[in-house]
Design a protein around this motif. Structure first.
Motif, mmCIF file in Angstrom:
data_model
loop_
_atom_site.group_PDB
_atom_site.id
_atom_site.type_symbol
_atom_site.label_atom_id
_atom_site.label_comp_id
_atom_site.label_asym_id
_atom_site.label_seq_id
_atom_site.Cartn_x
_atom_site.Cartn_y
_atom_site.Cartn_z
ATOM 1 N N LYS A 144 -2.757 9.868 -45.801
ATOM 2 C CA LYS A 144 -3.622 10.845 -44.792
ATOM 3 C C LYS A 144 -4.082 10.180 -43.463
ATOM 4 N N ARG A 145 -4.310 9.070 -43.762
ATOM 5 C CA ARG A 145 -4.615 8.484 -42.283
ATOM 6 C C ARG A 145 -3.465 8.094 -41.352
ATOM 7 N N LYS A 146 -2.453 7.972 -41.844
ATOM 8 C CA LYS A 146 -0.821 7.632 -41.001
ATOM 9 C C LYS A 146 -0.833 9.146 -40.332
ATOM 10 N N ILE A 147 -0.959 10.245 -41.154
ATOM 11 C CA ILE A 147 -0.759 11.499 -40.709
ATOM 12 C C ILE A 147 -1.849 11.859 -39.347
ATOM 13 N N LEU A 148 -3.049 11.467 -39.726
ATOM 14 C CA LEU A 148 -4.022 11.632 -38.786
ATOM 15 C C LEU A 148 -3.678 10.832 -37.607
ATOM 16 N N LEU A 149 -3.245 9.579 -37.738
ATOM 17 C CA LEU A 149 -3.016 8.734 -36.411
ATOM 18 C C LEU A 149 -1.730 9.334 -35.669
ATOM 19 N N TRP A 150 -0.721 9.673 -36.630
ATOM 20 C CA TRP A 150 0.464 10.223 -35.941
ATOM 21 C C TRP A 150 0.106 11.415 -35.103
ATOM 22 N N GLY A 151 -0.702 12.449 -35.552
ATOM 23 C CA GLY A 151 -1.236 13.576 -34.915
ATOM 24 C C GLY A 151 -1.700 13.235 -33.676
ATOM 25 N N SER A 152 -2.643 12.092 -33.627
ATOM 26 C CA SER A 152 -3.213 11.956 -32.244
ATOM 27 C C SER A 152 -2.244 11.268 -31.299
ATOM 28 N N LEU A 153 -1.546 10.496 -31.745
ATOM 29 C CA LEU A 153 -0.120 9.921 -30.940
ATOM 30 C C LEU A 153 0.613 10.968 -30.391
ATOM 31 N N ILE A 154 1.018 11.852 -31.286
ATOM 32 C CA ILE A 154 2.117 12.952 -30.788
ATOM 33 C C ILE A 154 1.456 13.601 -29.737
ATOM 34 N N LEU A 155 0.142 14.117 -29.996
ATOM 35 C CA LEU A 155 -0.596 15.179 -29.040
ATOM 36 C C LEU A 155 -0.687 14.542 -27.884
ATOM 37 N N ASN A 156 -1.238 13.316 -27.622
ATOM 38 C CA ASN A 156 -1.452 12.477 -26.357
ATOM 39 C C ASN A 156 -0.306 12.173 -25.865
ATOM 40 N N LEU A 157 0.658 11.593 -26.348
ATOM 41 C CA LEU A 157 1.779 11.219 -25.692
ATOM 42 C C LEU A 157 2.675 12.628 -25.395
ATOM 43 N N GLY A 158 2.347 13.309 -26.173
ATOM 44 C CA GLY A 158 3.220 14.647 -25.805
ATOM 45 C C GLY A 158 2.646 15.559 -24.420
ATOM 46 N N ILE A 159 1.415 15.301 -24.294
ATOM 47 C CA ILE A 159 0.977 16.173 -23.271
ATOM 48 C C ILE A 159 1.363 15.173 -22.061
ATOM 49 N N LEU A 160 1.127 13.768 -22.445
ATOM 50 C CA LEU A 160 1.664 12.735 -21.150
ATOM 51 C C LEU A 160 3.042 12.879 -20.637
ATOM 52 N N GLY A 161 3.676 12.916 -21.944
ATOM 53 C CA GLY A 161 5.234 13.040 -21.544
ATOM 54 C C GLY A 161 5.927 14.250 -20.805
ATOM 55 N N PHE A 162 5.191 15.534 -21.134
ATOM 56 C CA PHE A 162 5.336 16.739 -20.880
ATOM 57 C C PHE A 162 5.167 16.460 -18.919
ATOM 58 N N PHE A 163 3.906 16.390 -18.805
ATOM 59 C CA PHE A 163 3.252 16.433 -17.409
ATOM 60 C C PHE A 163 4.060 15.245 -16.584
ATOM 61 N N LYS A 164 4.330 13.990 -17.066
ATOM 62 C CA LYS A 164 4.921 13.118 -16.332
ATOM 63 C C LYS A 164 6.336 12.727 -16.265
ATOM 64 N N TYR A 165 7.108 13.212 -17.544
ATOM 65 C CA TYR A 165 8.528 12.618 -17.647
ATOM 66 C C TYR A 165 9.417 13.883 -18.029
ATOM 67 N N PHE A 166 8.841 15.062 -17.952
ATOM 68 C CA PHE A 166 9.642 16.320 -18.294
ATOM 69 C C PHE A 166 10.998 16.406 -17.475
#
Length: 482
Positions: free
Chosen positions: A74-96
């Motif tokens: 469960k802790r890994k799922i929570l961490l990956w949730g944070s990573l995917i959301l934050n890096l996903g937003i960053l990736g969309f705006f910066k690298y799309f």
């Protein structure tokens, strides 16, 4: 809102006065800082407030869940949730657009053609900085190195703290977050040191960086029309432009935070006095370099393991660092060059050789130290060509022009400020920074080392020089685009 504007000159004292009126209440002070930080950020575009608030809310909730969850899956799922959301937003705006354009280019070589999906995406200011700041929070909680914040206000102001919001330093929650929970009191030392560091940062930005930029822009926009010596001078001036710009921002940010009773980490430790590339990267953009070291380089093996793994890890860290700076192949190439220059130091196990300041306890460096500083600076300047060029082809073209033209001629170029005056000001800055190279910033402790009259005369000269450029066009800081 830019630090080098009249808007900020009005904003800062108002927030300072209101903040210290409530010195008996930490909670009210934190609310004031949060509102001021959101106002500061919304000054560019209020629509981007939604992104930083979303990132703050998600990581606050995930942090609470990580703190109370003991099941590893469960802790890994929570961490990956944070990573995917934050890096996903960053990736969309910066690298799309970068990935879409390169995807189309790759398939066009095979005869395939795709419609134009490029979007007109405006990069939110500071997104690379506050994203890494929130990520370090959830990762540290996952590693059981940090307890989650119970107060949403404390965490929100940690994420959005206006002095370092848009260009760092990238603070760790373990260092900055506890400061929002402690009583703060105003004192003369913090205010005087803070103002002194702000003054020095403004000098480096408005006098050094902005005037170097004028020269650099002319040359890089038309390298074919310049002599080799002018091209070389422009590269050197870009080195001082980016240093004066970014370290100037850091000085203003750290000094401003100190006015409110906060201590931010040192982000630049006089990097151009480094004796090798490893020392340079310990002294340049320290908050980002240490972030990549702790959250990427060490986890993938660092300098341990086989020779192949060590080489791989060096290239990974520098290529990722390059890509962090922007969606352009020039930044990846710049990162790769730094990796190549770093490898000999690592493989000879000399990457931890120069841990102390150069010529400590002495006025002048030895000939050996001076030679190492000059060679390192030349390598760094060479990599800056790729960092500054609009694309890789233009960078190689620029280098070709250097060797094709009169490299030994005296550079001649008309600008709004004379070249001799600019070089003299760079020399002044370098001498002052050499004198203060053992400090956290060049003017630290000046109050105790100079009598009042020469000290205030020096401040007056700095203010006068800065004032000479107050009415020129306001320029954003370089790292706002990253």
């Amino acid at each position: 809102m830019l630090f080098n504007t009249f808007d900020f000159a009005l904003f800062l004292p108002v927030v300072f006065i209101v903040y210290w009126l409530f010195k008996r209440s930490i909670k009210i002070q934190n609310v004031i800082l949060l509102l001021a930080s959101y106002f500061f950020y919304a000054w560019w575009d209020w629509r981007f407030l939604g992104i930083i608030i979303l990132s703050t809310l998600v990581d606050y909730l995930i942090g609470l869940q990580l703190g109370s969850e003991s099941r590893q899956l469960k802790r890994k799922i929570l961490l990956w949730g944070s990573l995917i959301l934050n890096l996903g937003i960053l990736g969309f705006f910066k690298y799309f657009n970068f990935f879409i354009d390169n995807f189309k280019d790759a398939f066009s070589l095979m005869g395939a053609h795709f419609p134009d999906y490029t979007l007109n995406i405006l990069l939110p200011v500071g997104i690379s900085f506050y994203t890494f700041q929130t990520l370090s929070y959830t990762i540290d909680i996952y590693r059981n190195q940090l307890k989650p914040s119970k107060s949403f206000i404390d965490f929100a102001v940690y994420v959005s703290f206006f002095p370092q919001l848009v260009a760092g330093p990238i603070e760790r929650a373990s260092s900055l977050l506890p400061q929002f929970k402690r009583n703060r009191s105003i004192n003369h030392s913090d205010v005087s040191e803070g103002l002194r560091q702000i003054l020095w940062g403004l000098f480096k930005k408005m006098v050094i960086a902005d005037n170097c930029a004028e020269y650099v822009n002319i040359v890089f926009n038309d390298p074919g029309g310049q002599s080799g010596s002018v091209l070389v001078l422009a590269v050197i001036l870009f080195a001082f432009q980016i240093y004066g710009d970014f370290s100037g921002y850091s000085d203003i940010a750290i000094g401003t935070a100190r006015l409110f009773g906060f201590r931010l980490m040192q982000n630049f430790a006089f990097p151009y006095f480094s004796r090798d590339i490893a020392e340079f990267w310990r002294r340049w953009h320290i908050s980002l370099s240490s972030w990549f070291r702790d959250y990427l380089y060490v986890p993938i093996g660092g300098s341990r393991g086989s020779l192949i793994n060590q080489i791989r890890n060096v290239f990974v860290i520098f290529l990722v660092s390059g890509f962090w700076h922007g969606a352009n192949w020039t930044f990846l190439f710049w990162g790769g060059l730094n990796a190549i220059f770093f490898l000999p130091v690592l493989l000879r196990k000399r990457n931890r050789l120069h841990l102390d300041v150069v010529a400590k306890g002495r006025i002048f460096p030895s000939y050996n130290e001076l030679g190492k500083i000059i060679i390192t600076f030349i390598f760094i300047c060479f990599t800056w060509i790729f960092f500054r060029a609009r694309n890789i082809a233009a960078a190689f073209e620029y280098i070709g022009y250097i060797f094709d033209r009169g490299i030994y001629d005296i550079p001649q170029l008309d600008t709004l400020i004379s070249t001799k005056m600019l070089i003299s000001l760079i020399g002044l800055m370098s001498l002052i920074e050499w004198r203060g190279r053992t400090k956290l910033y060049a003017l630290e402790g000046l109050e105790n080392s100079l009598p009042q009259f020469p000290r205030w005369s020096f401040y007056s000269i700095l203010i006068f020089i800065i004032g000479m450029y107050m009415y020129t066009e306001e320029t954003a800081f370089i790292y706002f685009q990253f």
